[in-house]
Every structure is written in structure tokens, then in C-alpha cells.
Enzyme design. Structure first.
Site, PDB file in Angstrom:
ATOM      1  N   GLY A  29     -12.025  -0.723 -23.352  1.00 16.39           N
ATOM      2  CA  GLY A  29     -13.490  -0.817 -23.260  1.00 16.39           C
ATOM      3  C   GLY A  29     -13.992  -0.207 -21.958  1.00 16.39           C
ATOM      4  CB  ALA A  83     -14.938 -10.737 -22.993  1.00 18.87           C
ATOM      5  N   GLY A  95     -13.269  -7.580 -29.393  1.00 24.24           N
ATOM      6  CA  GLY A  95     -13.023  -6.750 -30.569  1.00 24.24           C
ATOM      7  C   GLY A  95     -14.156  -5.814 -30.931  1.00 24.24           C
ATOM      8  CD  GLU A 103      -9.064  -5.801 -26.667  1.00 24.57           C
ATOM      9  OE1 GLU A 103      -9.646  -6.796 -27.148  1.00 24.57           O
ATOM     10  OE2 GLU A 103      -9.667  -4.798 -26.273  1.00 24.57           O
TER      11      GLU A 103
HETATM   12  C1  ABF Z   1     -12.640  -4.978 -24.972  1.00 27.40           C
HETATM   13  O1  ABF Z   1     -13.732  -4.147 -24.804  1.00 27.40           O
HETATM   14  C2  ABF Z   1     -12.968  -5.680 -26.176  1.00 27.40           C
HETATM   15  O2  ABF Z   1     -12.290  -6.785 -26.568  1.00 27.40           O
HETATM   16  C3  ABF Z   1     -14.417  -5.886 -26.108  1.00 27.40           C
HETATM   17  O3  ABF Z   1     -14.791  -5.716 -27.424  1.00 27.40           O
HETATM   18  C4  ABF Z   1     -14.892  -4.746 -25.303  1.00 27.40           C
HETATM   19  C5  ABF Z   1     -15.814  -4.995 -24.162  1.00 27.40           C
HETATM   20  O4  ABF Z   1     -16.291  -3.742 -23.853  1.00 27.40           O
HETATM   21  P1  ABF Z   1     -17.105  -3.348 -22.597  1.00 27.40           P
HETATM   22  O5  ABF Z   1     -16.264  -3.634 -21.410  1.00 27.40           O
HETATM   23  O6  ABF Z   1     -17.336  -1.899 -22.831  1.00 27.40           O
HETATM   24  O7  ABF Z   1     -18.364  -4.160 -22.652  1.00 27.40           O
HETATM   25  O8  ABF Z   1     -12.463  -5.778 -23.883  1.00 27.40           O
END
Ligand code: ABF
Length: 224
Positions: A29, A83, A95, A103
Site C-alpha cells: 500500500g 491498514a 485488504g 499480509e
Molecule cells: C495495506 O494497504 C492493506 O491491507 C490496506 O488495504 C492498504 C492501506 O493502504 P494505504 O497505506 O495506501 O492507505 O496495508
């Protein structure tokens, strides 16, 4: 501060949780990407990493950070990941980025889980963010009906710009369940895990975060 600056601040703070000489689990992410860029600067201090997605493995390798197959490592000192939502107890919805199963596997092996997120991810009750569930493709509609019976509004995630189901790194499909108010995350995680055809549910409650680094305008706050 922009949201990206908040993410960068928590990514930098997470370096304080990296264990020298150890294997580090790395999430997926945009927040995890900031962490990867910070980790690259201290790559000589660690033995290497285990990645939670193909995208993360690629980014780590581009930085020259060693990436190991999980089957080739005995232990992971710490798993650092973002998250979609987190509550004060460290239970999370993850997710949104489609990497929940890997993860969860990497997190399950890690001795400790450090969640990094901007302050907007902290909620009183999980569920405003649609809960992702990875499924075996042939069970997609069967699981969707079961999830609807739990009271949410499940929807199959599609490929961008297409009506075809999205396909994960594992060859699975994803169902996003909107409209849930998750008052008992541990129980709901166990219940959805039991549905035949489910690979993993994006509720990380039985094994939540040990520490959460939250980026706020007042600085990085630590919840543990
Ligand atoms: C991962 O990235 C995932 O589990 C969650 O869906 C997402 C969070 O993305 P970001 O950091 O871009 O907000 O951790």
C-alpha cells in the site's frame, strides 16, 4: 500536513521498530511504500525482508533490499504494514489494496505487528470501510450469498474499467462487504473464516497490531 506527509512521518517512525540483523515483514500500500523507501536507507542493518505482495517485492528489489521466500526463513522479527481501518484495540480492516491473504500469512509469522497509518484510519467501530474477503473463484457467488446473510452488502470486486472479477496475486477473487458495524471483530473473523471457499478475511483481530503509529497534525502518536 498533507495525507502523504502524515504517511511519510509514520513510515519514518517505524524505522525505530526495525530489528538489526533480522528479517522484516513488509506490507503493501501507499504507507508501506513510504516505509520501503525509508528501509532502503538502512538496508545494510537488516538480513532481509519477506514481502506481502508482488508489488512490494518489486519495490524492495528495486531498492536493492534482499527479499526472501517465506518458506526459506525461520522467523520474522516484526511486520510493518498499513491498514484501511484500525480501532483502539489494534483490530484492523485490511485488504483494500488486495493483498490481505499474504499480509495475514506474513503477520502470523511475525513476532510483532506495527501498523502505520494516517490518523483518518482510527475508528471507534470497524466497518465503515467495506470488509474485503478473498475467495476461491468457483465459490465466489456461494460465499457472496453467505456474506449477505450476515447482514452486509457484499459485492464482487472487479478489474479497473471492466466487469470481470479482480484477480489477486494468489489467483483468488475479492468480495467487499459494505454496511457492517463490527462490534465483535474476533467473532466475525472466526465466522467468515469458516465459510467454505474463503481464503482469508481482511479482519485482523485475533492477531491484531501490537503497536499502531498514527500520523496526526500534532505528530506521530503511538497506540499500544
Ligand atoms: C495495506 O494497504 C492493506 O491491507 C490496506 O488495504 C492498504 C492501506 O493502504 P494505504 O497505506 O495506501 O492507505 O496495508
Amino acid at each position: 500536513m498533507t495525507q502523504d506527509e502524515l504517511k511519510q512521518a509514520v513510515a519514518r517512525a517505524a524505522i525505530g521498530y526495525v530489528v538489526d540483523g533480522a528479517i522484516i515483514g513488509v506490507g503493501t500500500g501507499s504507507t508501506a511504500n513510504f516505509f520501503i523507501d525509508e528501509l532502503a536507507a538502512i538496508k545494510d542493518r537488516i538480513q532481509g525482508t519477506v514481502a506481502s505482495s508482488e508489488a512490494t517485492a518489486e519495490r524492495l528489489k528495486k531498492h536493492g533490499v534482499p527479499v526472501f521466500d517465506l518458506n526459506d526463513v525461520d522467523s520474522i522479527a516484526v511486520y510493518i504494514d498499513g491498514a484501511d481501518e484500525i480501532d483502539a484495540q489494534g483490530a484492523m480492516i485490511k485488504g483494500g489494496g488486495a493483498a490481505l491473504t499474504r499480509e495475514k500469512i506474513v503477520a502470523s509469522v511475525a513476532k510483532s505487528f506495527v501498523c502505520i497509518a494516517d490518523g483518518s484510519k482510527l475508528v471507534d467501530t470497524l466497518g465503515k470501510f467495506a470488509l474485503p474477503v478473498e475467495v476461491i473463484p468457483m465459490a465466489r457467488n456461494a460465499v457472496l450469498r453467505e456474506l449477505a446473510a450476515l447482514g452486509g452488502q457484499p459485492k464482487v470486486r472487479t478489474k479497473p474499467g471492466s466487469d470481470e472479477p479482480f484477480v489477486t496475486d494468489n489467483g483468488g477473487n475479492l468480495i467487499d462487504v459494505a454496511g457492517l458495524s463490527i462490534t465483535d471483530p474476533v467473532a466475525l473473523e472466526a465466522r467468515i473464516n469458516q465459510l467454505t471457499g474463503v481464503i482469508a478475511v481482511g479482519l485482523f483481530a485475533a492477531r491484531g497490531a501490537n503497536v499502531c503509529l498514527l500520523g496526526t497534525a500534532e505528530g506521530v502518536k503511538t497506540l499500544s
